[in-house]
Motif scaffolding. Structure first.
Motif, mmCIF file in Angstrom:
data_model
loop_
_atom_site.group_PDB
_atom_site.id
_atom_site.type_symbol
_atom_site.label_atom_id
_atom_site.label_comp_id
_atom_site.label_asym_id
_atom_site.label_seq_id
_atom_site.Cartn_x
_atom_site.Cartn_y
_atom_site.Cartn_z
ATOM 1 N N GLN A 97 -20.836 7.355 6.732
ATOM 2 C CA GLN A 97 -19.814 8.392 6.931
ATOM 3 C C GLN A 97 -19.666 8.754 8.399
ATOM 4 O OE1 GLN A 97 -21.167 11.649 4.518
ATOM 5 N NE2 GLN A 97 -20.443 10.745 2.597
ATOM 6 N N HIS A 98 -20.751 8.638 9.160
ATOM 7 C CA HIS A 98 -20.727 8.973 10.579
ATOM 8 C C HIS A 98 -20.419 7.765 11.465
ATOM 9 C CE1 HIS A 98 -22.518 12.714 9.176
ATOM 10 N NE2 HIS A 98 -22.093 13.218 10.310
ATOM 11 N N GLY A 99 -20.071 6.625 10.840
ATOM 12 C CA GLY A 99 -19.615 5.466 11.601
ATOM 13 C C GLY A 99 -20.667 4.445 11.973
ATOM 14 N N ALA A 100 -21.871 4.582 11.468
ATOM 15 C CA ALA A 100 -22.920 3.604 11.785
ATOM 16 C C ALA A 100 -22.799 2.397 10.869
ATOM 17 C CB ALA A 100 -24.302 4.234 11.622
ATOM 18 N N ARG A 101 -23.179 1.254 11.388
ATOM 19 C CA ARG A 101 -23.326 0.065 10.563
ATOM 20 C C ARG A 101 -24.730 0.141 9.971
ATOM 21 N NH1 ARG A 101 -24.442 -5.782 12.212
ATOM 22 N NH2 ARG A 101 -24.436 -4.917 14.308
ATOM 23 N N VAL A 102 -24.863 -0.165 8.685
ATOM 24 C CA VAL A 102 -26.157 -0.086 8.012
ATOM 25 C C VAL A 102 -26.604 -1.490 7.627
ATOM 26 C CG1 VAL A 102 -27.420 0.815 6.022
ATOM 27 C CG2 VAL A 102 -25.677 2.234 7.143
ATOM 28 N N VAL A 103 -27.829 -1.807 7.997
ATOM 29 C CA VAL A 103 -28.465 -3.038 7.542
ATOM 30 C C VAL A 103 -29.724 -2.640 6.779
ATOM 31 C CG1 VAL A 103 -27.523 -4.425 9.429
ATOM 32 C CG2 VAL A 103 -29.774 -3.406 9.676
ATOM 33 N N THR A 104 -30.186 -3.539 5.946
ATOM 34 C CA THR A 104 -31.346 -3.251 5.101
ATOM 35 C C THR A 104 -32.528 -4.109 5.517
ATOM 36 O OG1 THR A 104 -29.900 -2.692 3.251
ATOM 37 C CG2 THR A 104 -32.180 -3.217 2.717
#
Length: 154
Positions: free
Chosen positions: A50-57
């Protein structure tokens, strides 16, 4: 100079939004924010996105594993590690760029300043920070090596 902000996170829904929001206005064209989810079971991932970060796991547990996974997914030529419960000062990226543009500087670390409503915890947390940074300076004087300590570094 492009910055890749790597934020390892495990159940950081209380902090991740503020952390990413403090970085976002400092981004330049090729910069990025990568939140590395290390197995969160709360809303960390949704809030980060929601805050614009790319998420990786990263499924292998541990902050080092999460940081390393973030680096593998990054495109910037400067890697910035930020703890999920940290909030960068508004000029952090600008100052980092300025310092790293100097020929004899290869890395920077920001001073940790902790806020807490309880005075004794404020004193303990910040006292520890002063002690840790004093130790870093002492090691530099004694051994000639500089060690980086802190929750934000590039």
């Amino acid at each position: 100079m492009s910055l890749s902000f790597i934020i390892p996170a495990l159940n950081e829904e209380k902090h991740i939004g503020k952390c990413v929001a403090a970085i976002a206005p400092q981004l330049e064209d090729d910069d990025e924010i990568i939140v590395v989810d290390n197995g969160s079971t709360d809303q960390t991932v949704a809030i980060a996105r929601q805050h614009g970060a790319r998420v990786v796991t990263e499924t292998k547990k541990g902050i080092s594993n999460a940081r390393n996974a973030g680096v593998l997914h990054s495109k910037g030529n400067i890697v910035c590690f930020i703890d999920a419960d940290g909030i960068l000062s508004p000029n952090w990226a600008k100052m980092t760029r300025a310092h790293l543009n100097q020929r004899d500087i290869n890395a920077v670390v920001g001073l940790n300043v902790f806020a807490h409503r309880q005075a004794h915890k404020f004193l303990i947390y910040n006292g520890y920070t002063i002690l840790a940074y004093s130790g870093v300076v002492l090691l530099k004087l004694l051994k000639g090596n500089m060690y980086l300590a802190g929750n934000n570094l590039a």
